[in-house]
Write an enzyme that holds these catalytic residues in place. Structure first.
Site, PDB file in Angstrom:
ATOM      1  N   SER A  91      25.465  69.275  96.023  1.00  0.00           N
ATOM      2  CA  SER A  91      26.881  69.650  96.046  1.00  0.00           C
ATOM      3  C   SER A  91      27.169  70.396  97.343  1.00  0.00           C
ATOM      4  O   SER A  91      26.438  71.330  97.701  1.00  0.00           O
ATOM      5  CB  SER A  91      27.153  70.547  94.844  1.00  0.00           C
ATOM      6  OG  SER A  91      28.491  70.925  94.827  1.00  0.00           O
ATOM      7  N   ALA A  92      28.247  69.999  98.046  1.00  0.00           N
ATOM      8  CA  ALA A  92      28.531  70.581  99.363  1.00  0.00           C
ATOM      9  C   ALA A  92      28.966  72.045  99.281  1.00  0.00           C
ATOM     10  O   ALA A  92      28.634  72.848 100.151  1.00  0.00           O
ATOM     11  CB  ALA A  92      29.611  69.755 100.058  1.00  0.00           C
ATOM     12  N   CYS A 133      30.879  78.627  84.985  1.00  0.00           N
ATOM     13  CA  CYS A 133      31.771  77.898  84.087  1.00  0.00           C
ATOM     14  C   CYS A 133      31.829  78.558  82.712  1.00  0.00           C
ATOM     15  O   CYS A 133      32.736  78.300  81.937  1.00  0.00           O
ATOM     16  CB  CYS A 133      31.340  76.453  83.976  1.00  0.00           C
ATOM     17  SG  CYS A 133      29.587  76.235  83.891  1.00  0.00           S
ATOM     18  N   ASN A 166      19.996  77.658  88.224  1.00  0.00           N
ATOM     19  CA  ASN A 166      21.150  78.360  88.783  1.00  0.00           C
ATOM     20  C   ASN A 166      21.246  79.823  88.344  1.00  0.00           C
ATOM     21  O   ASN A 166      21.801  80.648  89.044  1.00  0.00           O
ATOM     22  CB  ASN A 166      22.453  77.631  88.433  1.00  0.00           C
ATOM     23  CG  ASN A 166      22.488  77.111  87.018  1.00  0.00           C
ATOM     24  OD1 ASN A 166      21.582  76.418  86.584  1.00  0.00           O
ATOM     25  ND2 ASN A 166      23.525  77.450  86.280  1.00  0.00           N
ATOM     26  N   GLN A 200      21.137  73.564  93.476  1.00  0.00           N
ATOM     27  CA  GLN A 200      20.966  74.958  93.911  1.00  0.00           C
ATOM     28  C   GLN A 200      20.030  75.116  95.108  1.00  0.00           C
ATOM     29  O   GLN A 200      19.765  76.248  95.526  1.00  0.00           O
ATOM     30  CB  GLN A 200      20.469  75.825  92.741  1.00  0.00           C
ATOM     31  CG  GLN A 200      21.544  76.142  91.720  1.00  0.00           C
ATOM     32  CD  GLN A 200      22.699  76.987  92.264  1.00  0.00           C
ATOM     33  OE1 GLN A 200      22.589  77.635  93.304  1.00  0.00           O
ATOM     34  NE2 GLN A 200      23.823  76.978  91.573  1.00  0.00           N
ATOM     35  N   GLY A 250      28.554  68.040  92.476  1.00  0.00           N
ATOM     36  CA  GLY A 250      27.206  67.949  91.927  1.00  0.00           C
ATOM     37  C   GLY A 250      27.252  67.421  90.508  1.00  0.00           C
ATOM     38  O   GLY A 250      26.375  66.651  90.079  1.00  0.00           O
TER      39      GLY A 250
HETATM   40  C1  LIG Z   1      22.138  73.514  88.888  1.00  0.00           C
HETATM   41  C2  LIG Z   1      23.539  73.014  89.019  1.00  0.00           C
HETATM   42  N1  LIG Z   1      23.798  71.712  88.837  1.00  0.00           N
HETATM   43  C3  LIG Z   1      25.027  71.210  88.952  1.00  0.00           C
HETATM   44  C4  LIG Z   1      26.099  72.014  89.243  1.00  0.00           C
HETATM   45  C5  LIG Z   1      27.473  71.428  89.358  1.00  0.00           C
HETATM   46  O1  LIG Z   1      27.892  71.346  90.710  1.00  0.00           O
HETATM   47  P1  LIG Z   1      29.447  71.196  91.045  1.00  0.00           P
HETATM   48  O2  LIG Z   1      30.056  72.536  90.911  1.00  0.00           O
HETATM   49  O3  LIG Z   1      29.486  70.684  92.446  1.00  0.00           O
HETATM   50  O4  LIG Z   1      29.993  70.210  90.077  1.00  0.00           O
HETATM   51  C6  LIG Z   1      25.895  73.393  89.427  1.00  0.00           C
HETATM   52  C7  LIG Z   1      27.025  74.300  89.674  1.00  0.00           C
HETATM   53  O5  LIG Z   1      26.956  75.488  89.487  1.00  0.00           O
HETATM   54  C8  LIG Z   1      24.579  73.899  89.324  1.00  0.00           C
HETATM   55  O6  LIG Z   1      24.309  75.191  89.498  1.00  0.00           O
END
Ligand SMILES: Cc1ncc(COP(=O)(O)O)c(C=O)c1O
Length: 394
Positions: free
Chosen positions: A212-213, A337, A164, A192, A80
């Protein structure tokens, strides 16, 4: 229900952090061995390229069907985060050349870092003016502010579909319509939303959307970007002609196949949403009833059916998270993160929570396989842990 009920790789612990990632669908784990035997390069024109190429073509169709778009509008990515980077860099690098008078980008104060930090980078690189729409304590976007800053200088508007941390959902269709009226492109980070609401991008009308998968019971390491036909977008990874030249690099076949496997669960999404929202309501009412000094953040606004962001006044969120971890429960205090970082969630702070309130908050995100019994066990442990932490902090 068109599919077998979802089963996931088992664990003795209770997993309540589905917004960070989801457990892998057992059907996918059981297929990985067979998939790994398909080792040809999909770009090869000889026999061992033909099978992976056909599998990617079929997967693209299934994923397009999941979100109601055309297969050629899907670009596979690694995540994502990459989809967000691709959308923002690709669109703004193109727009700055074609429409140099449009220097404004509108976003919100609560985006994921893969959007906010990419915009910081582009702001310096392209001399852009980034305007952030405030979000209040309940999780509502300031629509009046949005309308007041929308003008002919806006190149792009990027607003996440659902947050998120709090699960609050933003009115994407309305924001998109207003943005396109003045000739701006509209992107949404919809990472999300997969598996947590039915998605129809044709109806929504957005130009770009990121997914995102691994947030939908598939493998980590695969994402996809929807690019509406005709949307101007620079290539992101240069080199080969994969993904119609937009993203060079030999494809992650296993990731793509795993995402396509989940696309078959489309019909089950509304049923799962109803189930998750009643479990979430049960969880919240049990917590509010049995633990004093608790508050649900964004509980009164439109939000994802699986997410509860809860403040436990007088308790440190990190200590709570660690104590629950020892007891076998996975939850989160802020974005995955930033866990381990003692600073409170910047998203909750941006919404106007005090340092202390943000630091006392916990995110519980349930999934398709969560049961009432698991939540009841969680609440029993939570009561005990909150009581102990409040006692030691006095
Ligand atoms: C709202 C949102 N965008 C983007 C991402 C990033 O996705 P990815 O973990 O696949 O890089 C996340 C991951 O937690 C997310 O919650």
């Amino acid at each position: 229900m068109t599919q077998q009920p979802l089963t996931v790789c088992g664990s003795k612990n209770i997993y309540l952090d589905h917004n960070a990632t989801t457990p892998t669908n057992a059907e996918i784990s059981n297929s990985i061995g067979d998939w790994s035997k398909i080792w040809g390069n999909p770009s090869s024109i000889h026999w061992n390229g033909r099978e992976p190429k056909a599998l990617i073509r079929d997967s693209r169709k299934q994923i397009a069907n999941l979100i109601n778009v055309n297969p050629i509008e899907i670009v596979f990515t690694s995540s994502g985060s990459e989809a967000n980077n691709h959308a923002l860099c690709g669109a703004l690098l193109d727009l700055i050349k074609k429409k140099p008078n449009r220097k404004k980008v509108i976003t919100t104060t609560v985006e994921h870092p893969s959007v906010s930090k990419t915009l910081n980078f582009l702001e310096d690189l392209l001399n852009l003016n980034i305007i952030k729409i405030p979000v209040n304590k309940k999780g509502e976007l300031d629509l009046k502010f949005f309308k007041s800053v929308l003008d002919q200088e806006v190149a792009l508007v990027t607003v996440m579909s659902a947050n998120n941390e709090t699960g609050s959902c933003f009115p994407i269709q309305e924001l998109c319509l207003e943005s396109q009226k003045i000739g701006a492109l509209f992107h949404t980070d919809a990472v999300q939303t997969l598996g947590k609401m039915p998605i129809d991008l044709k109806l929504l009308g957005v130009d770009l959307a990121s997914f995102s998968a691994h947030k939908f019971y598939a493998n980590r390491g695969c994402g996809f970007l929807y690019v509406k036909s005709g949307t101007p977008l620079e290539s992101f990874i240069h080199g080969g002609s994969q993904e119609r030249g937009r993203r060079a690099g030999t494809e992650n076949l296993m990731g793509i196949l795993s995402a396509a496997k989940m696309a078959k669960y489309k019909e089950e999404i509304p049923f799962q949403c109803d189930k998750m929202s009643s479990l979430r309501d049960h969880l919240e009412s049990s917590i509010l009833k049995s633990i004093n000094g608790t508050e649900i953040i964004g509980g009164s606004v439109d939000r994802l059916p699986n997410t509860s962001c809860i403040t436990f006044h007088g308790v440190n969120g990190e200590s709570l998270l660690m104590s629950l971890d020892i007891e076998g429960f996975s939850v989160s205090s802020g974005a995955a993160c930033s866990s381990g970082n003692p600073e409170p969630s910047p998203i909750l702070m941006a919404m106007g929570l005090s340092h202390q309130e943000a630091q006392s908050s916990l995110r519980v995100s349930i999934g398709w396989t969560t049961t009432k019994m698991e939540l009841d066990k969680f609440v029993t442990t939570l009561i005990k842990v909150v009581k102990r932490l409040r006692e030691v902090s006095q």
